[in-house]
Motif scaffolding. Structure first.
Motif, PDB file in Angstrom:
ATOM      1  N   MET A  97       0.609  -0.987  -0.101  1.00  0.00           N
ATOM      2  CA  MET A  97       0.290  -0.265   0.227  1.00  0.00           C
ATOM      3  C   MET A  97       0.933   1.359  -0.612  1.00  0.00           C
ATOM      4  SD  MET A  97      -1.640  -0.039   3.997  1.00  0.00           S
ATOM      5  CE  MET A  97      -1.848  -2.026   3.714  1.00  0.00           C
ATOM      6  N   GLY A  98       2.106   1.539  -0.214  1.00  0.00           N
ATOM      7  CA  GLY A  98       2.986   2.793  -0.977  1.00  0.00           C
ATOM      8  C   GLY A  98       3.456   2.935   0.480  1.00  0.00           C
ATOM      9  N   SER A  99       2.252   4.148   0.864  1.00  0.00           N
ATOM     10  CA  SER A  99       2.921   4.938   1.975  1.00  0.00           C
ATOM     11  C   SER A  99       2.122   4.969   3.034  1.00  0.00           C
ATOM     12  CB  SER A  99       3.233   6.125   1.699  1.00  0.00           C
ATOM     13  OG  SER A  99       1.871   6.649   1.399  1.00  0.00           O
ATOM     14  N   HIS A 100       1.041   4.240   2.700  1.00  0.00           N
ATOM     15  CA  HIS A 100      -0.622   4.605   3.374  1.00  0.00           C
ATOM     16  C   HIS A 100       0.082   4.140   5.201  1.00  0.00           C
ATOM     17  CE1 HIS A 100      -3.504   4.629  -0.030  1.00  0.00           C
ATOM     18  NE2 HIS A 100      -2.517   5.348   0.493  1.00  0.00           N
ATOM     19  N   GLY A 101      -1.224   3.255   6.082  1.00  0.00           N
ATOM     20  CA  GLY A 101      -0.540   3.004   6.967  1.00  0.00           C
ATOM     21  C   GLY A 101       0.565   4.107   8.283  1.00  0.00           C
ATOM     22  N   ASN A 318      -6.089   8.903   9.397  1.00  0.00           N
ATOM     23  CA  ASN A 318      -5.371   9.516   7.789  1.00  0.00           C
ATOM     24  C   ASN A 318      -6.290  10.366   7.093  1.00  0.00           C
ATOM     25  OD1 ASN A 318      -4.837   9.932   5.188  1.00  0.00           O
ATOM     26  ND2 ASN A 318      -3.679   8.454   5.082  1.00  0.00           N
ATOM     27  N   GLY A 319      -6.545  11.835   7.290  1.00  0.00           N
ATOM     28  CA  GLY A 319      -7.514  12.609   6.525  1.00  0.00           C
ATOM     29  C   GLY A 319      -7.632  12.757   4.912  1.00  0.00           C
ATOM     30  N   CYS A 320      -6.561  11.860   4.048  1.00  0.00           N
ATOM     31  CA  CYS A 320      -6.879  12.254   2.711  1.00  0.00           C
ATOM     32  C   CYS A 320      -8.203  12.964   2.331  1.00  0.00           C
ATOM     33  CB  CYS A 320      -5.752  10.949   2.406  1.00  0.00           C
ATOM     34  SG  CYS A 320      -5.989  11.303   0.567  1.00  0.00           S
ATOM     35  N   VAL A 340       0.749  11.474   9.482  1.00  0.00           N
ATOM     36  CA  VAL A 340      -0.039  10.076   8.331  1.00  0.00           C
ATOM     37  C   VAL A 340      -0.800  10.881   7.490  1.00  0.00           C
ATOM     38  CG1 VAL A 340      -2.127   8.749   8.500  1.00  0.00           C
ATOM     39  CG2 VAL A 340      -0.667   8.762  10.282  1.00  0.00           C
ATOM     40  N   LEU A 341      -1.627  11.954   7.537  1.00  0.00           N
ATOM     41  CA  LEU A 341      -2.105  12.140   5.854  1.00  0.00           C
ATOM     42  C   LEU A 341      -0.712  13.925   5.480  1.00  0.00           C
ATOM     43  CD1 LEU A 341      -3.772  13.500   4.506  1.00  0.00           C
ATOM     44  CD2 LEU A 341      -4.777  15.660   6.313  1.00  0.00           C
ATOM     45  N   TRP A 342      -0.227  14.130   5.716  1.00  0.00           N
ATOM     46  CA  TRP A 342       1.069  15.225   5.181  1.00  0.00           C
ATOM     47  C   TRP A 342       2.188  13.518   4.515  1.00  0.00           C
ATOM     48  CZ3 TRP A 342       1.797  19.194   9.721  1.00  0.00           C
ATOM     49  CH2 TRP A 342       0.147  19.804   9.139  1.00  0.00           C
TER      50      TRP A 342
END
Length: 430
Positions: A97-101, A318-320, A340-342
């Protein structure tokens, strides 16, 4: 990093004149076809479409599990692993998942656990690591793969196929994107995103082919959901068919995606956003708002104001997508882990996605502000809609005046109303 946002104390001229319209609950109708026997379908696809099953005997096989909310993902993974075991293989799962989490091994394992994907629930190890192996380059940018996966005897590329939230092409969000970004972990996702979304459509199939030529890809599993968030396609394909299958399933996914049965709104209220809902928190293919600024989204929905109320539990703060809101609430912003969002936004290179929208102290004031700041409207005929999230587009609420405009549509069914919107003692929507 959590921020305790202060209460607002603004004097807004004209707020006392705003009227919140009565609402009507409707059902929007879509193609209902879905797979009823998930495990049986997956087993049939694997047994029918994978040749040389004896090769798997004694082999270690990595299976990708992403951060997107896929219904019955635990059943799908358990079935894939069960069939592989019956062939003599030793499967394991990797978060892809790339950079998630938060871009950490712990955070990614936690996201999978939120989908009931653990070593105990699936019956195989979950190996979460941010270590990668470099296997090639594209336009001078290095390409990476999860180290556990690359060193396995085989890799199963499993992912949902859907329209992407930032660009258009023959291949968007699916198996090729899992290869280019998801399995590349934080390092690979960051590197590939430096190329910009404008190049993704052309480069994703090239990266996928490089990976298939360089890594021990066993097979692909492509999943498509219908507008009711039910699974309507699960296709298993050998490595040489992955790119073509990605294109084929994207066409199906674009025909299946939910949409509003109207094209104009003054105000849209979304109760929750999250990475389990969409990569952008809410799906731009429904809402029409994106980060990248690329073409292909402007005619989806003509919307004046977007009010976002909160986050899903599964998004892990994560407020993406919050930056697309015109207005939100203090409590919503206080839910967000800005580190996390940034991290997510820096990885994507779309820094505007980390902006903080205007906020009010409660839902009542936020909703009235959204209506108050619409242009050229009558408060008696506000076009307002409220949805839980962009995966829940079947039963929604719309204002009475909007319902009167579309009530003759055969794809719209009346359910209830009109009624007043209800607020609790703290002026938040019930």
């Amino acid at each position: 990093m959590f921020i305790d946002f202060p209460k607002t104390n603004m004097v807004i001229e004209g707020m006392d004149e705003v009227r919140i319209p009565k609402m009507v609950r409707i059902a929007q109708k879509y193609d209902p076809y879905h797979i009823t026997d998930i495990a049986g379908h997956v087993a049939g696809q694997m047994n029918n479409n994978i040749g040389n099953k004896s090769w798997y005997d004694g082999k270690s096989i990595a299976i990708t599990a992403g951060s997107r909310g896929i219904p019955h993902l635990d059943i799908i993974l358990r079935t894939v692993c069960g069939i592989l075991k019956s062939w003599g293989a030793t499967p394991f799962i990797i978060p892809a998942m790339g950079s998630h989490g938060g871009g950490t091994a712990e955070g990614q394992a936690e996201m999978l656990a939120g989908y009931n994907i653990t070593g105990q629930s699936i019956g195989v190890p979950v190996r979460s690591s941010m270590e990668t192996v470099r296997y090639g380059t594209i336009e001078g940018v290095p390409l990476y793969c999860d180290k556990y996966a690359f060193e396995a005897d085989g890799i199963v590329i499993l992912n949902k196929i859907k329209p992407h939230t930032d660009f258009r092409g023959e291949i968007e969000s699916g198996l090729c994107k899992m290869i280019a970004i998801g399995i590349g972990k934080h390092k690979g996702a960051s590197a590939f995103h430096t190329l910009g979304f404008g190049k993704f459509a052309g480069l994703l199939p090239q990266v996928a082919q490089k990976f298939i030529d360089s890594a021990p890809v066993a097979f692909g599993v492509g999943i498509v959901q219908n507008a009711y968030d039910d699974i309507c396609n699960i296709d298993v394909v050998e490595p040489d068919g992955i790119i073509a299958k990605d294109k084929e399933l994207l066409k199906i996914a674009k025909n299946k995606i939910a949409s509003f049965k109207f094209k104009e709104l003054d105000v849209l209220v979304i109760d929750e956003i999250g990475k389990n809902i969409s990569g952008f928190g809410h799906d731009p293919n429904i809402v029409g708002r994106i980060n990248s600024g690329l073409s292909g989204f402007s005619d989806i929905l003509h919307l004046q104001k977007l009010f976002i109320r909160g986050l899903t539990e599964e998004t892990h703060h994560n407020g993406c997508g919050i930056a697309a809101a015109d207005v939100t609430t203090r409590s919503c912003l206080n839910q967000i882990d800005w580190d996390v969002l940034w991290t997510n936004m820096i990885t994507s290179t779309q820094l505007n996605g980390g902006r903080i929208p205007l906020y009010m102290n409660n839902d009542y004031d936020a909703l009235r502000l959204a209506i108050r700041t619409c242009n050229d409207i009558s408060y008696e005929k506000v076009k307002l809609a409220r949805i839980k999230n962009t995966l829940c587009m079947f039963e929604i609420e719309i204002s009475q005046s909007l319902y009167e405009e579309i009530r003759g549509n055969s794809e719209v069914e009346y359910l209830d109303g009109p009624y007043e919107m209800k607020f609790d003692s703290e002026n938040n929507l019930i």
